[in-house]
Design a protein around this motif. Structure first.
Motif, short mmCIF file in Angstrom:
data_model
loop_
_atom_site.label_atom_id
_atom_site.label_comp_id
_atom_site.label_asym_id
_atom_site.label_seq_id
_atom_site.Cartn_x
_atom_site.Cartn_y
_atom_site.Cartn_z
N ALA A 1 -5.76 6.52 -8.04
CA ALA A 1 -6.96 5.69 -8.13
C ALA A 1 -6.61 4.25 -8.50
O ALA A 1 -7.12 3.30 -7.90
CB ALA A 1 -7.94 6.28 -9.15
N TRP A 2 -5.70 4.07 -9.46
CA TRP A 2 -5.33 2.71 -9.85
C TRP A 2 -4.49 2.04 -8.77
O TRP A 2 -4.57 0.81 -8.58
CB TRP A 2 -4.65 2.70 -11.21
CG TRP A 2 -5.66 2.95 -12.28
CD1 TRP A 2 -5.77 4.06 -13.07
CD2 TRP A 2 -6.78 2.13 -12.62
NE1 TRP A 2 -6.87 3.96 -13.89
CE2 TRP A 2 -7.51 2.78 -13.63
CE3 TRP A 2 -7.25 0.90 -12.17
CZ2 TRP A 2 -8.66 2.25 -14.21
CZ3 TRP A 2 -8.40 0.36 -12.74
CH2 TRP A 2 -9.09 1.03 -13.74
N ALA A 3 -3.70 2.81 -8.03
CA ALA A 3 -2.99 2.25 -6.88
C ALA A 3 -4.01 1.80 -5.83
O ALA A 3 -3.82 0.77 -5.17
CB ALA A 3 -2.01 3.25 -6.30
N ALA B 1 0.83 -1.21 0.00
CA ALA B 1 0.00 0.00 0.00
C ALA B 1 0.87 1.26 0.00
O ALA B 1 0.58 2.23 -0.72
CB ALA B 1 -0.93 -0.01 1.21
N LEU B 2 1.93 1.26 0.79
CA LEU B 2 2.83 2.42 0.82
C LEU B 2 3.54 2.61 -0.52
O LEU B 2 3.73 3.74 -0.98
CB LEU B 2 3.84 2.28 1.95
CG LEU B 2 3.30 2.52 3.36
CD1 LEU B 2 4.37 2.21 4.40
CD2 LEU B 2 2.82 3.95 3.52
N ALA B 3 3.93 1.52 -1.14
CA ALA B 3 4.57 1.61 -2.46
C ALA B 3 3.61 2.22 -3.48
O ALA B 3 4.00 3.05 -4.32
CB ALA B 3 5.05 0.24 -2.93
N THR C 1 -4.48 -1.85 -4.29
CA THR C 1 -4.43 -2.04 -2.85
C THR C 1 -5.70 -2.73 -2.35
O THR C 1 -5.65 -3.59 -1.45
CB THR C 1 -4.23 -0.69 -2.13
OG1 THR C 1 -3.02 -0.10 -2.61
CG2 THR C 1 -4.15 -0.86 -0.63
N SER C 2 -6.84 -2.39 -2.93
CA SER C 2 -8.09 -3.05 -2.55
C SER C 2 -8.06 -4.53 -2.90
O SER C 2 -8.51 -5.38 -2.11
CB SER C 2 -9.28 -2.38 -3.24
OG SER C 2 -9.41 -1.04 -2.81
#
Length: 194
Positions: free
Chosen positions: A120-122, A83-85, A126-127
Motif C-alpha cells: 500500500a505504501w509503495a 514502480a517495479l522497485a 508510485t501514485s
C-alpha cells in the motif's frame, strides 16, 4: 440436631473466577482467507511485474521506432523502474503459505498483512511519482496537448488511488495487530499449561 448449611460461597466463587480463560480459537474462515490472499497476492505480483516489463518494451519501441522524444522515454522508463522497485520491495521477506499448525497459519496471515501494508505504501509512492511523471509529460509535450483540466482530472484520480492505498494500509495494520494478539494469547496459553 443438624448444623445449618454453610452458605459461604467464596471458595466456589474464587475457583470460578480464577479459572483460566479458554484458549483463543482461530476463526474457521482464517485458513481460507489466508489461502485466498496468498493467491491474489501472487497474481497481483506477477501482473505488476509483467505489466512493468511490457511497458518497458513499449517505451523502448516507441522511442526507437516511433520517435518518442528521448527525455520523455527516459522519464517513462524511470517511472516504470520506480514502480517495479516498489513492487519488489513490498514482497521482500514473504515466507509464502504456512499451514502446518494454527500458529503457522497466524504467522502467514501476519506476513501477508505486512506485505500488504508495504504494498500500500509503495502504491502511495508510485501514485505520487505518477503525478510527477504526468507533470513532466505535460512540460515536455507540445503546447496545449495536455490542458490544465486534464492535469486536474489525472491529479484527482491519483488522489483517489492514494486514498484507497491508505485505507488498505490501515486494514493491513489492523489485521497485523489482531493476528499478533491472537498469536501472543496462544503462546501465553501454551506457556501456562502444566
Amino acid at each position: 440436631m443438624t448444623t445449618p448449611p454453610n452458605d459461604d460461597w467464596s471458595d466456589l466463587t474464587r475457583t470460578w473466577t480464577d479459572r483460566p480463560a479458554a484458549p483463543p480459537r482461530l476463526d474457521p474462515n482464517l485458513f481460507r482467507a489466508v489461502r485466498r490472499r496468498d493467491l491474489l497476492a501472487r497474481l497481483n505480483f506477477v501482473g505488476e511485474l509483467a505489466g512493468g516489463v511490457v511497458t518497458i518494451g513499449i517505451v523502448i519501441w516507441a522511442t526507437l521506432v516511433r520517435d518518442l522524444p528521448w527525455p520523455l522515454g527516459l522519464t517513462a522508463l524511470g517511472f516504470v523502474a520506480f514502480a517495479l522497485a516498489g513492487t519488489l520491495w513490498s514482497r521482500r521477506g514473504d515466507p509464502g503459505l504456512l499451514t502446518g499448525t494454527p500458529e503457522a497459519v497466524l504467522l502467514s496471515a501476519i506476513a501477508q498483512a505486512r506485505t500488504g501494508y508495504r504494498w500500500a505504501w509503495a502504491g502511495v509512492a508510485t501514485s505520487l511519482a505518477a503525478f510527477v511523471f504526468v507533470t513532466i509529460l505535460a512540460g515536455l509535450s507540445p503546447t496545449g496537448s495536455i490542458s490544465p483540466r486534464d492535469l486536474l482530472i489525472m491529479g484527482g484520480l491519483l488522489l483517489a488511488c492514494i486514498g484507497l492505498y491508505v485505507a488498505h494500509a490501515r486494514r493491513c495494520r489492523r489485521r497485523m495487530a489482531a493476528h499478533t494478539a491472537t498469536l501472543q494469547a496462544m503462546d501465553d496459553e501454551t506457556a501456562t499449561e502444566p
